[in-house]
Design an enzyme around this catalytic site. Structure first.
Site, PDB file in Angstrom:
ATOM      1  N   ARG A 178      53.017  42.416  26.603  1.00 25.28           N
ATOM      2  CA  ARG A 178      53.582  41.980  27.887  1.00 25.28           C
ATOM      3  C   ARG A 178      54.224  43.139  28.650  1.00 25.28           C
ATOM      4  NH1 ARG A 178      54.553  38.352  23.983  1.00 25.28           N
ATOM      5  NH2 ARG A 178      53.616  36.306  24.275  1.00 25.28           N
ATOM      6  N   ASP A 189      46.271  50.056  20.916  1.00 26.13           N
ATOM      7  CA  ASP A 189      46.707  48.736  20.463  1.00 26.13           C
ATOM      8  C   ASP A 189      45.528  48.086  19.757  1.00 26.13           C
ATOM      9  OD1 ASP A 189      47.431  46.039  20.128  1.00 26.13           O
ATOM     10  OD2 ASP A 189      48.756  46.097  21.858  1.00 26.13           O
ATOM     11  N   ARG A 220      62.001  49.280  20.054  1.00 28.09           N
ATOM     12  CA  ARG A 220      63.063  49.148  19.052  1.00 28.09           C
ATOM     13  C   ARG A 220      63.337  50.538  18.496  1.00 28.09           C
ATOM     14  NH1 ARG A 220      64.360  45.219  21.142  1.00 28.09           N
ATOM     15  NH2 ARG A 220      64.463  43.090  20.369  1.00 28.09           N
ATOM     16  N   ASP A 271      66.121  53.805  25.402  1.00 30.82           N
ATOM     17  CA  ASP A 271      66.998  52.650  25.646  1.00 30.82           C
ATOM     18  C   ASP A 271      67.429  52.026  24.325  1.00 30.82           C
ATOM     19  OD1 ASP A 271      68.288  50.669  27.341  1.00 30.82           O
ATOM     20  OD2 ASP A 271      66.721  49.270  26.715  1.00 30.82           O
ATOM     21  N   GLU A 274      72.636  50.995  16.608  1.00 33.68           N
ATOM     22  CA  GLU A 274      73.284  50.682  17.888  1.00 33.68           C
ATOM     23  C   GLU A 274      74.637  50.055  17.620  1.00 33.68           C
ATOM     24  OE1 GLU A 274      70.483  48.355  20.186  1.00 33.68           O
ATOM     25  OE2 GLU A 274      68.998  49.950  20.144  1.00 33.68           O
ATOM     26  N   HIS A 323      70.556  50.095  25.469  1.00 37.22           N
ATOM     27  CA  HIS A 323      69.753  48.879  25.234  1.00 37.22           C
ATOM     28  C   HIS A 323      69.942  47.870  26.378  1.00 37.22           C
ATOM     29  CE1 HIS A 323      67.721  46.383  21.854  1.00 37.22           C
ATOM     30  NE2 HIS A 323      67.307  45.989  23.061  1.00 37.22           N
ATOM     31  N   ILE A 324      69.609  48.332  27.580  1.00 36.46           N
ATOM     32  CA  ILE A 324      69.812  47.476  28.760  1.00 36.46           C
ATOM     33  C   ILE A 324      68.491  47.018  29.384  1.00 36.46           C
ATOM     34  CG2 ILE A 324      72.115  48.311  29.393  1.00 36.46           C
ATOM     35  CD1 ILE A 324      70.707  50.180  31.464  1.00 36.46           C
ATOM     36  N   GLY A 325      67.389  47.135  28.593  1.00 36.89           N
ATOM     37  CA  GLY A 325      66.087  46.750  29.138  1.00 36.89           C
ATOM     38  C   GLY A 325      66.066  45.337  29.690  1.00 36.89           C
ATOM     39  N   ALA A 326      66.773  44.431  29.015  1.00 37.81           N
ATOM     40  CA  ALA A 326      66.742  43.027  29.436  1.00 37.81           C
ATOM     41  C   ALA A 326      67.999  42.652  30.220  1.00 37.81           C
ATOM     42  CB  ALA A 326      66.617  42.140  28.208  1.00 37.81           C
TER      43      ALA A 326
HETATM   44  P1  NAD Z   1      54.336  41.849  22.894  1.00 38.05           P
HETATM   45  O1  NAD Z   1      54.300  41.116  21.603  1.00 38.05           O
HETATM   46  O2  NAD Z   1      53.907  41.147  24.132  1.00 38.05           O
HETATM   47  O3  NAD Z   1      53.478  43.190  22.781  1.00 38.05           O
HETATM   48  C1  NAD Z   1      53.505  44.018  21.651  1.00 38.05           C
HETATM   49  C2  NAD Z   1      52.129  44.668  21.531  1.00 38.05           C
HETATM   50  O4  NAD Z   1      52.182  45.607  20.459  1.00 38.05           O
HETATM   51  C3  NAD Z   1      51.016  43.659  21.200  1.00 38.05           C
HETATM   52  O5  NAD Z   1      49.959  43.775  22.140  1.00 38.05           O
HETATM   53  C4  NAD Z   1      50.563  44.069  19.805  1.00 38.05           C
HETATM   54  O6  NAD Z   1      49.168  43.886  19.617  1.00 38.05           O
HETATM   55  C5  NAD Z   1      50.941  45.540  19.768  1.00 38.05           C
HETATM   56  N1  NAD Z   1      51.101  46.091  18.437  1.00 38.05           N
HETATM   57  C6  NAD Z   1      51.662  45.497  17.361  1.00 38.05           C
HETATM   58  N2  NAD Z   1      51.638  46.344  16.310  1.00 38.05           N
HETATM   59  C7  NAD Z   1      51.051  47.485  16.747  1.00 38.05           C
HETATM   60  C8  NAD Z   1      50.747  48.723  16.131  1.00 38.05           C
HETATM   61  N3  NAD Z   1      51.014  48.954  14.835  1.00 38.05           N
HETATM   62  N4  NAD Z   1      50.162  49.686  16.878  1.00 38.05           N
HETATM   63  C9  NAD Z   1      49.875  49.462  18.185  1.00 38.05           C
HETATM   64  N5  NAD Z   1      50.120  48.297  18.821  1.00 38.05           N
HETATM   65  C10 NAD Z   1      50.710  47.329  18.103  1.00 38.05           C
HETATM   66  O7  NAD Z   1      55.831  42.395  23.028  1.00 38.05           O
HETATM   67  P2  NAD Z   1      56.579  42.806  24.402  1.00 38.05           P
HETATM   68  O8  NAD Z   1      57.232  41.615  24.988  1.00 38.05           O
HETATM   69  O9  NAD Z   1      55.644  43.633  25.233  1.00 38.05           O
HETATM   70  O10 NAD Z   1      57.748  43.729  23.805  1.00 38.05           O
HETATM   71  C11 NAD Z   1      57.432  45.015  23.294  1.00 38.05           C
HETATM   72  C12 NAD Z   1      58.659  45.611  22.603  1.00 38.05           C
HETATM   73  O11 NAD Z   1      59.720  45.758  23.564  1.00 38.05           O
HETATM   74  C13 NAD Z   1      59.248  44.769  21.473  1.00 38.05           C
HETATM   75  O12 NAD Z   1      59.687  45.652  20.433  1.00 38.05           O
HETATM   76  C14 NAD Z   1      60.466  44.122  22.092  1.00 38.05           C
HETATM   77  O13 NAD Z   1      61.416  43.828  21.123  1.00 38.05           O
HETATM   78  C15 NAD Z   1      60.911  45.253  23.004  1.00 38.05           C
HETATM   79  N6  NAD Z   1      61.770  44.837  24.126  1.00 38.05           N
HETATM   80  C16 NAD Z   1      62.898  45.566  24.359  1.00 38.05           C
HETATM   81  C17 NAD Z   1      63.714  45.237  25.430  1.00 38.05           C
HETATM   82  C18 NAD Z   1      64.951  46.052  25.714  1.00 38.05           C
HETATM   83  O14 NAD Z   1      65.958  45.502  26.109  1.00 38.05           O
HETATM   84  N7  NAD Z   1      64.890  47.370  25.574  1.00 38.05           N
HETATM   85  C19 NAD Z   1      63.406  44.131  26.251  1.00 38.05           C
HETATM   86  C20 NAD Z   1      62.225  43.422  25.993  1.00 38.05           C
HETATM   87  C21 NAD Z   1      61.402  43.791  24.924  1.00 38.05           C
END
Ligand code: NAD
Length: 266
Positions: free
Chosen positions: A104, A124, A184, A208, A213, A232-235
């Site tokens: 996403r 991916d 993460r 971020d 943390e 960690h302010i992405g969201a």
């Molecule tokens: P998502 O599940 O939609 O996408 C993750 C993608 O990673 C998937 O397409 C999956 O196929 C792929 N993937 C999984 N393992 C893999 C690997 N070993 N190699 C390559 N690709 C791989 O998740 P998302 O909503 O896009 O979120 C992505 C990351 O961002 C997550 O770790 C989430 O926790 C983090 N996040 C952080 C914040 C923040 O505040 N900084 C906010 C939202 C999300």
């Protein structure tokens, strides 16, 4: 209803013997022991769409900040310096961005990069190629590391992705890229990243998220001027909080009023 700072583990669950359902108002779920919730037959749902846009926008701020030395410029003015030579930057247009994890957030970042005239490649192995934007090219992890001038991480934290960026994978890097991590903290070995930044193998980093943390005071990442850090302010936007909170509340209502579950975690 929780967010990512609540660790769902044995200690917590022992205090809540009647718990039936957990909704985490987040897209990450590495704070929940899913093997344990499964054995206790507790339903766990998450809100994956709630903050993807906000995380992608914050992600995009980081290569911009790194490539144009935004934070260094800000502090230069604060100390009354107008010296511009140390602030010489790099255009993003024409550079190659490597996206690791095209889910996403990764897909939204791909569109921002495309709008900036960057070449986009991704690694991916789990997505169907026809779900990737038409301009994005699939590649191997090693080729992506070798040929990207900016690299951005958007994978979940799993056993496979823990320390995905480490001394050995960093050896494939050779264009002194900007490394962005808003996924993460533990996806990157911070110790190995600090060494690579100091030697110049990695040119700059926008982070971020961190292995620990809040970031400990003795972290080597605190001393490096080529690192842009956010706590960690992405969201953390008004809209993302509203979307995630309403989404989580709706799931609880659906569960208890209509026995409907959605975005159920295994
Ligand atoms: P998502 O599940 O939609 O996408 C993750 C993608 O990673 C998937 O397409 C999956 O196929 C792929 N993937 C999984 N393992 C893999 C690997 N070993 N190699 C390559 N690709 C791989 O998740 P998302 O909503 O896009 O979120 C992505 C990351 O961002 C997550 O770790 C989430 O926790 C983090 N996040 C952080 C914040 C923040 O505040 N900084 C906010 C939202 C999300």
């Amino acid at each position: 209803i929780i967010r990512s700072q609540t660790q769902v583990n044995k200690v917590l669950l022992e205090k809540m013997p009647n718990l039936k359902v957990i909704v985490t108002a987040t897209s990450g779920f590495d704070h929940i022991d899913l093997a344990l919730t499964q054995t206790k037959n507790i339903k766990v749902m998450y809100v994956p769409e709630g903050n993807a846009l906000s995380a992608a926008e914050l992600t995009w701020a980081l290569p911009m900040a790194c490539s144009r030395k935004l934070v260094q410029g800000h502090f230069a003015i604060t100390r009354q310096s107008w010296e511009r030579q140390p602030l010489m930057g790099t255009d993003l247009e024409g550079l190659t961005l490597g996206i690791i994890g095209l889910g996403r957030v990764g897909k939204k970042v791909a569109h921002f990069a495309h709008a900036f005239g960057m070449h986009v490649q991704y690694f991916d192995p789990y997505i169907l190629p026809n779900t990737a934007p038409h301009f994005a090219e699939s590649t191997s992890l090693m080729e992506l590391l070798r040929s990207s001038e900016a690299i951005t991480l958007h994978v979940p934290l799993t056993k496979t992705t823990k320390h995905l960026i480490n001394q050995s994978t960093i050896e494939n890097i050779n264009l002194q890229p900007i490394l962005i991590n808003t996924s993460r903290g533990q996806v990157v070995s911070e110790q190995d990243l600090a060494i690579a930044l100091t030697s110049g193998r990695i040119g700059a980093a926008g982070l971020d998220v961190f292995e620990k943390e809040p970031l400990p005071a003795d972290s080597p990442l605190l001393q490096l001027p080529q690192v842009v850090r956010t706590p960690h302010i992405g969201a953390t936007t008004t809209q993302a909080f509203a979307r995630a909170s309403m989404g989580a509340a709706q799931k609880i209502v659906d569960y208890f009023k209509r026995s409907v579950t959605s975005d159920l975690l295994p």
